[in-house]
Motif scaffolding. Structure first.
Motif, short mmCIF file in Angstrom:
data_model
loop_
_atom_site.label_atom_id
_atom_site.label_comp_id
_atom_site.label_asym_id
_atom_site.label_seq_id
_atom_site.Cartn_x
_atom_site.Cartn_y
_atom_site.Cartn_z
N GLU A 130 106.38 61.42 64.16
CA GLU A 130 107.19 60.35 64.75
C GLU A 130 106.40 59.55 65.78
O GLU A 130 106.47 58.32 65.81
CB GLU A 130 108.47 60.91 65.36
N LEU A 131 105.64 60.22 66.61
CA LEU A 131 104.84 59.54 67.64
C LEU A 131 103.79 58.64 67.01
O LEU A 131 103.65 57.47 67.38
CB LEU A 131 104.17 60.57 68.56
N VAL A 132 103.08 59.15 66.03
CA VAL A 132 102.02 58.38 65.39
C VAL A 132 102.60 57.22 64.57
O VAL A 132 102.08 56.11 64.59
CB VAL A 132 101.12 59.29 64.53
N THR A 133 103.72 57.48 63.89
CA THR A 133 104.37 56.41 63.14
C THR A 133 104.82 55.30 64.08
O THR A 133 104.61 54.11 63.79
CB THR A 133 105.57 56.96 62.34
N ALA A 134 105.41 55.66 65.21
CA ALA A 134 105.84 54.66 66.20
C ALA A 134 104.65 53.84 66.71
O ALA A 134 104.77 52.62 66.90
CB ALA A 134 106.55 55.35 67.36
N PHE A 135 103.50 54.47 66.88
CA PHE A 135 102.29 53.77 67.31
C PHE A 135 101.94 52.66 66.32
O PHE A 135 101.70 51.51 66.69
CB PHE A 135 101.14 54.77 67.45
N PHE A 136 101.92 53.00 65.02
CA PHE A 136 101.58 52.01 64.00
C PHE A 136 102.65 50.92 63.88
O PHE A 136 102.33 49.75 63.68
CB PHE A 136 101.30 52.68 62.66
N VAL A 137 103.91 51.29 64.01
CA VAL A 137 104.99 50.30 63.97
C VAL A 137 104.83 49.33 65.14
O VAL A 137 105.00 48.12 64.98
CB VAL A 137 106.37 50.99 63.97
N ASP A 138 104.48 49.85 66.32
CA ASP A 138 104.23 48.98 67.49
C ASP A 138 103.08 48.01 67.24
O ASP A 138 103.05 46.92 67.82
CB ASP A 138 103.94 49.81 68.74
N LEU A 139 102.14 48.38 66.39
CA LEU A 139 101.02 47.49 66.05
C LEU A 139 101.40 46.47 64.98
O LEU A 139 100.60 45.61 64.63
CB LEU A 139 99.82 48.31 65.55
N GLY A 140 102.63 46.58 64.44
CA GLY A 140 103.08 45.62 63.45
C GLY A 140 103.14 46.13 62.02
O GLY A 140 103.46 45.39 61.10
N GLU B 119 104.65 48.20 58.83
CA GLU B 119 105.98 48.50 58.33
C GLU B 119 106.00 49.91 57.79
O GLU B 119 105.11 50.31 57.05
CB GLU B 119 106.36 47.50 57.25
N ARG B 120 107.02 50.66 58.15
CA ARG B 120 107.11 52.07 57.82
C ARG B 120 108.01 52.29 56.60
O ARG B 120 109.00 51.60 56.41
CB ARG B 120 107.67 52.77 59.05
N SER B 121 107.66 53.30 55.79
CA SER B 121 108.51 53.71 54.68
C SER B 121 109.46 54.80 55.15
O SER B 121 109.33 55.32 56.26
CB SER B 121 107.66 54.26 53.54
N SER B 122 110.39 55.16 54.31
CA SER B 122 111.24 56.32 54.60
C SER B 122 110.39 57.57 54.48
O SER B 122 109.50 57.65 53.63
CB SER B 122 112.39 56.40 53.59
N PRO B 123 110.66 58.57 55.31
CA PRO B 123 109.87 59.82 55.23
C PRO B 123 110.12 60.54 53.91
O PRO B 123 111.21 60.45 53.33
CB PRO B 123 110.37 60.65 56.40
N MET B 124 109.11 61.23 53.43
CA MET B 124 109.21 62.02 52.21
C MET B 124 108.79 63.45 52.53
O MET B 124 107.86 63.67 53.31
CB MET B 124 108.28 61.46 51.13
N ARG B 125 109.47 64.40 51.93
CA ARG B 125 109.11 65.81 52.10
C ARG B 125 108.26 66.23 50.90
O ARG B 125 108.63 65.96 49.75
CB ARG B 125 110.36 66.67 52.17
N LEU B 126 107.15 66.86 51.18
CA LEU B 126 106.24 67.34 50.13
C LEU B 126 106.26 68.86 50.14
O LEU B 126 106.00 69.48 51.17
CB LEU B 126 104.82 66.84 50.38
N GLU B 127 106.58 69.44 48.99
CA GLU B 127 106.57 70.89 48.86
C GLU B 127 106.64 71.25 47.39
O GLU B 127 106.88 70.41 46.54
CB GLU B 127 107.75 71.51 49.61
N VAL C 224 104.88 59.87 55.75
CA VAL C 224 105.36 58.49 55.94
C VAL C 224 104.18 57.59 55.62
O VAL C 224 103.05 57.86 56.01
CB VAL C 224 105.82 58.25 57.39
N THR C 225 104.44 56.52 54.89
CA THR C 225 103.39 55.52 54.69
C THR C 225 103.66 54.33 55.61
O THR C 225 104.82 54.04 55.93
CB THR C 225 103.32 55.03 53.22
#
Length: 64
Positions: A16-26, A28-36, A54-55
């Motif tokens: 969440e922290l890293v995703t927010a960092f990239f969103v703050d840079l402009g 666009e975030r995808s919906s989170p996906m669970r990999l298992e 998250v992409t």
């Protein structure tokens, strides 16, 4: 050309922290996906893998 031209994968402890960092840079975030499952275990080489992914994409349409 300056800056980072491309990145494909980043592994982080706080998604969440890293995703927010990239969103703050402009980005666009995808919906989170669970990999298992067996396919992830096989690719990673470990048993019982559970991961969230998250992409982020540049707003101009350039991927990652």
């Amino acid at each position: 050309m300056s800056g980072v031209p491309r990145f494909d994968h980043v592994v982080v402890d706080d998604l969440e922290l890293v995703t927010a960092f990239f969103v703050d840079l402009g980005f666009e975030r995808s919906s989170p996906m669970r990999l298992e499952g067996e396919w992830v275990d096989r690719v990673v080489g470990l048993d019982g893998v559970h991961a969230e992914m998250v992409t982020v994409n540049a707003s101009d349409g350039a991927a990652d």
